[in-house]
Design a protein around this motif. Sequence first.
Motif, PDB file in Angstrom:
ATOM      1  N   VAL A  83       0.804  -1.966  -0.083  1.00  0.00           N
ATOM      2  CA  VAL A  83       0.327   0.037  -0.471  1.00  0.00           C
ATOM      3  C   VAL A  83       0.641   1.034  -0.163  1.00  0.00           C
ATOM      4  CG1 VAL A  83      -1.265   0.954   1.083  1.00  0.00           C
ATOM      5  CG2 VAL A  83      -2.473  -0.677   1.075  1.00  0.00           C
ATOM      6  N   LEU A  84       1.750   1.246   0.902  1.00  0.00           N
ATOM      7  CA  LEU A  84       3.073   2.538   0.667  1.00  0.00           C
ATOM      8  C   LEU A  84       3.232   2.593  -0.544  1.00  0.00           C
ATOM      9  CD1 LEU A  84       4.358   2.392   4.075  1.00  0.00           C
ATOM     10  CD2 LEU A  84       2.710   3.658   3.676  1.00  0.00           C
ATOM     11  N   ALA A 138       3.211   5.925  -2.716  1.00  0.00           N
ATOM     12  CA  ALA A 138       4.226   6.651  -3.248  1.00  0.00           C
ATOM     13  C   ALA A 138       4.627   6.628  -4.687  1.00  0.00           C
ATOM     14  CB  ALA A 138       5.947   5.570  -2.948  1.00  0.00           C
ATOM     15  N   SER A 139       4.071   5.792  -5.831  1.00  0.00           N
ATOM     16  CA  SER A 139       4.104   5.519  -7.352  1.00  0.00           C
ATOM     17  C   SER A 139       2.985   6.746  -7.804  1.00  0.00           C
ATOM     18  CB  SER A 139       3.840   3.922  -7.677  1.00  0.00           C
ATOM     19  OG  SER A 139       2.676   3.586  -7.422  1.00  0.00           O
ATOM     20  N   GLY A 140       2.320   6.590  -6.897  1.00  0.00           N
ATOM     21  CA  GLY A 140       0.355   8.107  -7.327  1.00  0.00           C
ATOM     22  C   GLY A 140      -0.524   7.236  -7.675  1.00  0.00           C
ATOM     23  N   SER A 141      -0.776   6.003  -7.378  1.00  0.00           N
ATOM     24  CA  SER A 141      -1.308   5.121  -7.957  1.00  0.00           C
ATOM     25  C   SER A 141      -2.592   5.293  -6.607  1.00  0.00           C
ATOM     26  CB  SER A 141      -1.764   3.840  -8.614  1.00  0.00           C
ATOM     27  OG  SER A 141      -1.339   3.251  -6.926  1.00  0.00           O
ATOM     28  N   ALA A 177      -4.406  -3.978   5.713  1.00  0.00           N
ATOM     29  CA  ALA A 177      -3.782  -3.412   5.880  1.00  0.00           C
ATOM     30  C   ALA A 177      -3.582  -2.086   5.623  1.00  0.00           C
ATOM     31  CB  ALA A 177      -3.060  -3.605   4.468  1.00  0.00           C
ATOM     32  N   ILE A 178      -4.750  -1.358   5.196  1.00  0.00           N
ATOM     33  CA  ILE A 178      -5.492  -0.055   4.947  1.00  0.00           C
ATOM     34  C   ILE A 178      -5.363   0.263   6.105  1.00  0.00           C
ATOM     35  CG2 ILE A 178      -6.565   1.715   4.261  1.00  0.00           C
ATOM     36  CD1 ILE A 178      -6.717   1.009   1.497  1.00  0.00           C
ATOM     37  N   LYS A 179      -6.804  -0.463   7.039  1.00  0.00           N
ATOM     38  CA  LYS A 179      -7.165  -0.056   7.984  1.00  0.00           C
ATOM     39  C   LYS A 179      -6.146  -0.184   9.517  1.00  0.00           C
ATOM     40  CE  LYS A 179     -11.590  -1.183   7.738  1.00  0.00           C
ATOM     41  NZ  LYS A 179     -12.857  -2.482   7.886  1.00  0.00           N
ATOM     42  N   ARG A 180      -5.041  -0.752   9.169  1.00  0.00           N
ATOM     43  CA  ARG A 180      -4.128  -0.714  10.485  1.00  0.00           C
ATOM     44  C   ARG A 180      -3.430   0.044   9.969  1.00  0.00           C
ATOM     45  NH1 ARG A 180      -5.369  -1.911  14.639  1.00  0.00           N
ATOM     46  NH2 ARG A 180      -3.003  -2.903  15.178  1.00  0.00           N
ATOM     47  N   LEU A 181      -2.500   1.160   9.044  1.00  0.00           N
ATOM     48  CA  LEU A 181      -1.234   1.385   9.209  1.00  0.00           C
ATOM     49  C   LEU A 181      -1.293   3.076   8.760  1.00  0.00           C
ATOM     50  CD1 LEU A 181       0.564   1.591   6.269  1.00  0.00           C
ATOM     51  CD2 LEU A 181      -1.283   2.713   4.939  1.00  0.00           C
ATOM     52  N   TYR A 182      -1.074   2.838  10.415  1.00  0.00           N
ATOM     53  CA  TYR A 182      -0.876   4.442  10.566  1.00  0.00           C
ATOM     54  C   TYR A 182      -1.106   5.791   9.593  1.00  0.00           C
ATOM     55  CZ  TYR A 182       1.223   2.378  15.092  1.00  0.00           C
ATOM     56  OH  TYR A 182       1.076   1.942  15.760  1.00  0.00           O
ATOM     57  N   LEU A 183      -1.025   6.183   9.908  1.00  0.00           N
ATOM     58  CA  LEU A 183      -1.663   8.011   9.475  1.00  0.00           C
ATOM     59  C   LEU A 183      -0.820   8.377   8.857  1.00  0.00           C
ATOM     60  CD1 LEU A 183      -3.548   9.991   7.666  1.00  0.00           C
ATOM     61  CD2 LEU A 183      -3.841  11.282  10.219  1.00  0.00           C
ATOM     62  N   VAL A 184       0.317   9.017  10.016  1.00  0.00           N
ATOM     63  CA  VAL A 184       1.736   9.860   9.539  1.00  0.00           C
ATOM     64  C   VAL A 184       2.594   8.662   8.620  1.00  0.00           C
ATOM     65  CG1 VAL A 184       2.699   8.508  11.242  1.00  0.00           C
ATOM     66  CG2 VAL A 184       3.535  10.888  10.866  1.00  0.00           C
ATOM     67  N   LYS A 185       2.391   7.537   8.399  1.00  0.00           N
ATOM     68  CA  LYS A 185       3.306   6.860   7.506  1.00  0.00           C
ATOM     69  C   LYS A 185       2.801   7.103   6.113  1.00  0.00           C
ATOM     70  CE  LYS A 185       6.218   4.828   9.712  1.00  0.00           C
ATOM     71  NZ  LYS A 185       7.972   5.146   9.522  1.00  0.00           N
ATOM     72  N   ALA A 186       1.406   6.950   6.312  1.00  0.00           N
ATOM     73  CA  ALA A 186       0.582   6.872   4.666  1.00  0.00           C
ATOM     74  C   ALA A 186       1.260   8.287   4.146  1.00  0.00           C
ATOM     75  CB  ALA A 186      -0.972   7.145   4.559  1.00  0.00           C
ATOM     76  N   LEU A 187       0.727   9.671   4.971  1.00  0.00           N
ATOM     77  CA  LEU A 187       1.439  10.478   4.517  1.00  0.00           C
ATOM     78  C   LEU A 187       2.619  10.867   3.999  1.00  0.00           C
ATOM     79  CD1 LEU A 187      -1.031  13.220   7.217  1.00  0.00           C
ATOM     80  CD2 LEU A 187      -1.265  12.368   4.955  1.00  0.00           C
ATOM     81  N   GLU A 188       3.718  10.008   4.804  1.00  0.00           N
ATOM     82  CA  GLU A 188       5.072  10.625   4.428  1.00  0.00           C
ATOM     83  C   GLU A 188       5.427   9.802   3.026  1.00  0.00           C
ATOM     84  OE1 GLU A 188       7.523   8.432   7.656  1.00  0.00           O
ATOM     85  OE2 GLU A 188       6.401  10.577   8.974  1.00  0.00           O
ATOM     86  N   ALA A 189       4.805   8.870   3.117  1.00  0.00           N
ATOM     87  CA  ALA A 189       4.835   8.213   1.542  1.00  0.00           C
ATOM     88  C   ALA A 189       4.674   8.646   0.307  1.00  0.00           C
ATOM     89  CB  ALA A 189       3.842   6.668   2.159  1.00  0.00           C
ATOM     90  N   PHE A 190       3.469  10.456   0.549  1.00  0.00           N
ATOM     91  CA  PHE A 190       3.130  10.712  -0.464  1.00  0.00           C
ATOM     92  C   PHE A 190       3.624  11.187  -1.100  1.00  0.00           C
ATOM     93  CE2 PHE A 190      -1.561   9.810   1.033  1.00  0.00           C
ATOM     94  CZ  PHE A 190      -2.115   9.791  -0.155  1.00  0.00           C
ATOM     95  N   GLN A 191       4.498  11.582  -2.104  1.00  0.00           N
ATOM     96  CA  GLN A 191       5.403  12.441  -2.966  1.00  0.00           C
ATOM     97  C   GLN A 191       5.723  14.054  -2.282  1.00  0.00           C
ATOM     98  OE1 GLN A 191       5.073  12.270  -7.413  1.00  0.00           O
ATOM     99  NE2 GLN A 191       5.688   9.768  -7.319  1.00  0.00           N
ATOM    100  N   HIS A 192       6.185  14.318  -2.337  1.00  0.00           N
ATOM    101  CA  HIS A 192       6.443  15.841  -1.470  1.00  0.00           C
ATOM    102  C   HIS A 192       6.048  15.921  -0.562  1.00  0.00           C
ATOM    103  CE1 HIS A 192       7.745  17.121  -6.040  1.00  0.00           C
ATOM    104  NE2 HIS A 192       6.262  16.832  -5.811  1.00  0.00           N
TER     105      HIS A 192
END
Length: 118
Positions: A31-32, A36-39, A63-78
């Motif tokens: 998922v991360l 990161a790939s933008g999909s 997997a999405i439910k258990r993911l920390y929000l901060v890790k998901a935000l960090e994975a985005f480009q920029h």
Amino acid sequence: MATSYLSESVEVDRKSVIASAYSLRCKMSQVLLDIASGSVKLSDLLKEDSVDTFDTVETFSAAIKRLYLVKALEAFQHVGKVKARRLMAALEITEKRRIESLTINERQALLEKFETFI
């Protein structure tokens, strides 16, 4: 003799739990990578029923439910660690929050702020 049966049973249960945890971690990593790939967009992650985002429903919804929000935000480009934490601090969301525990109001505020923040 009862102790050997008990220890075998415990060992099998232990291996099963370890295997399922490893599988979940692999799915979270995928998922991360998709983020990161933008999909995958943030709006897709924050949907209450985020299972529509992916082809296989059971595969990534947990997997999405258990993911920390901060890790998901960090994975985005920029968006790095600092921007992600500042965004969450501005919305008064703690760093230990998982995506599944966000309220509807927090999700909407996060989407609005994320678009202007980047």
